[in-house]
Every structure is written in C-alpha cells, then in structure tokens.
Design an enzyme around this catalytic site. Structure first.
Site, mmCIF file in Angstrom:
data_model
loop_
_atom_site.group_PDB
_atom_site.id
_atom_site.type_symbol
_atom_site.label_atom_id
_atom_site.label_comp_id
_atom_site.label_asym_id
_atom_site.label_seq_id
_atom_site.Cartn_x
_atom_site.Cartn_y
_atom_site.Cartn_z
ATOM 1 N N SER A 112 -5.153 -13.458 12.996
ATOM 2 C CA SER A 112 -5.731 -12.151 13.276
ATOM 3 C C SER A 112 -7.067 -12.293 14.002
ATOM 4 C CB SER A 112 -5.850 -11.388 11.945
ATOM 5 O OG SER A 112 -6.214 -10.061 12.143
ATOM 6 N N ASP A 163 3.480 -4.561 15.219
ATOM 7 C CA ASP A 163 2.143 -4.800 14.663
ATOM 8 C C ASP A 163 1.154 -3.861 15.344
ATOM 9 O OD1 ASP A 163 -0.314 -5.686 13.889
ATOM 10 O OD2 ASP A 163 0.060 -7.804 14.285
ATOM 11 N N HIS A 194 1.741 -7.159 10.971
ATOM 12 C CA HIS A 194 0.658 -8.125 10.961
ATOM 13 C C HIS A 194 0.865 -9.103 9.812
ATOM 14 C CE1 HIS A 194 -3.196 -8.483 13.030
ATOM 15 N NE2 HIS A 194 -3.803 -8.789 11.891
#
Ligand code: MLT
Length: 215
Positions: A112, A163, A194
């Site tokens: 991320s 996502d 995610h």
C-alpha cells in the site's frame, strides 16, 4: 509491541537482520498506520534466509506512520513523495554502507503506502533501488516528470481487481510508465480489493528468486 530504538547512526528506527550469505536483502515497507514490525512475518515466506531491512515510515498522519504526505486518500502531495523517495534512497545508501551489504541484491517489498514509496524510489532513483514487489500499489508521481533509464529495473505488481485505494487505471499508468522507461514489469491481479493474498505471496517468492539472482 517492541519499540525499536533509533540507531545512533541513522534517525529512522528500523530492523536489520543480515541473513544468510548469498541471499538478497528484503527492504520491507509497511502500509499506512503500520510499523517496521508489520511485514517481518512475510520475509521467510518470500525468501527464506534473506537479509531484512525494515524501517519505520518517517511521516505521521494523525499518529499513523506513513512514507509521504497525502492531501486525502489516493491524492498525494507529489512534492513530498519526490522528497521522501530521495530520503528512502538515502537511507538505503546509508544501510548498504553501515551494514556492509556490498553489492547484495536488494528487493523492496512494500504494501500500500509502502508499495507507493518503493515505486517512487525505483522510478526516480534506479541506481539505489531496482527491484520492487508492490502489493496494492499505484502510480505515485502524478504529473512529476520521470526522466530515468529503467533498463535493468524489475518490478512485480500485485493488485486487487476492485481496489478503490489503488484503482486499475492508476496501475495501468504505472505499468506503462515503467515499461516506457525500460523496466521489466510482471503484473498479477487477484479478485477483490486492497490486501495481500496467499497466491500473491507465493508468486512474489518465485519472482524474488528470479529477480534476486539476475543482475
Ligand atoms: C497511499 O496513501 O499511499 C495510498 O492511498 C494507500 C494508503 O492509504 O496507504
């Protein structure tokens, strides 16, 4: 959780484990709100015996550790991304020297926000970082120009098809920019959003095995 003290020589708290001779070093970069401890359990699954270099993101967003500032979710302060990518490249250069890494291959593994700073660093500083596994990453540089030669850079992208934090159009742009500058890009898309799936980890381990030996 154990607090990792800042080393005397570098202000970023970090975990370092030398690993076995002949292995790569994994530069582990946590996501928003994480710490230098978050990705440690992944390391033996990605590359058994590898060295580990795992710093803590130097930016605080309401107490959450991050790697660069953002204006809101998915909208980055690009000037800060560029500056922080330079800082991460500097940290890596420092660690190579301080820990005697020599020319051991270093592969960043980021999740991320950690994936995004790894990608920015590889795009802007390929001399310092040329191997990246990006879990749930996206294009981090908005309109900032990229003028690097990325021949020799290898990137593995793992994303969720749905996502909202790392949308597919941004991943498409990321792939196009990397490839247009000469990088080798492998891309895998899993159903869902995610996160890191077990299949992602298995595929990333295979990729690191290949990318770690080919220089
Ligand atoms: C970022 O800020 O890098 C992305 O939006 C992902 C995250 O929130 O960490």
């Amino acid at each position: 959780m154990t607090e990792t003290p800042a080393t005397p020589a570098h202000p970023w708290p970090h975990v370092f484990e030398p690993g076995d001779p002949g292995t790569p070093v994994l530069l582990l970069l946590h996501g928003t709100g994480g710490s230098e401890h978050d990705l440690l359990p992944l390391a033996p699954r990605l590359s058994p015996g590898a060295g580990i270099l795992s710093p803590r993101g130097p930016v605080s967003e309401n107490g959450m550790n991050r790697w660069f500032r953002r204006l809101r979710e998915g909208v980055f302060d690009t000037a800060d991304v560029v500056a922080r990518a330079g800082e991460l490249a500097g940290f890596l250069g420092w660690a190579r020297e301080a820990y005697g890494l020599g020319d051991r291959p270093v592969a960043a593994v980021g999740f991320s926000n950690g994936a995004n700073i790894a990608l920015a660093t590889a795009l802007l500083h390929p001399g310092e970082l040329d191997r990246v596994v990006a879990f749930s990453g996206m294009y981090p540089l908005d309109a900032h120009p990229v003028d690097t030669d990325l021949a020799g850079t290898r990137v593995a992208l793992f994303n969720g098809a749905e996502d909202p934090m790392a949308p597919q159009d941004s991943v498409e742009r990321l792939t196009a920019v990397l490839q247009s500058h000469g990088a080798d890009v492998e891309r895998a898309t899993h159903p869902g959003g995610h996160g890191i799936t077990a299949d992602d980890v298995t595929a990333a381990a295979l990729w690191i095995g290949r990318a770690g030996v080919v220089r």
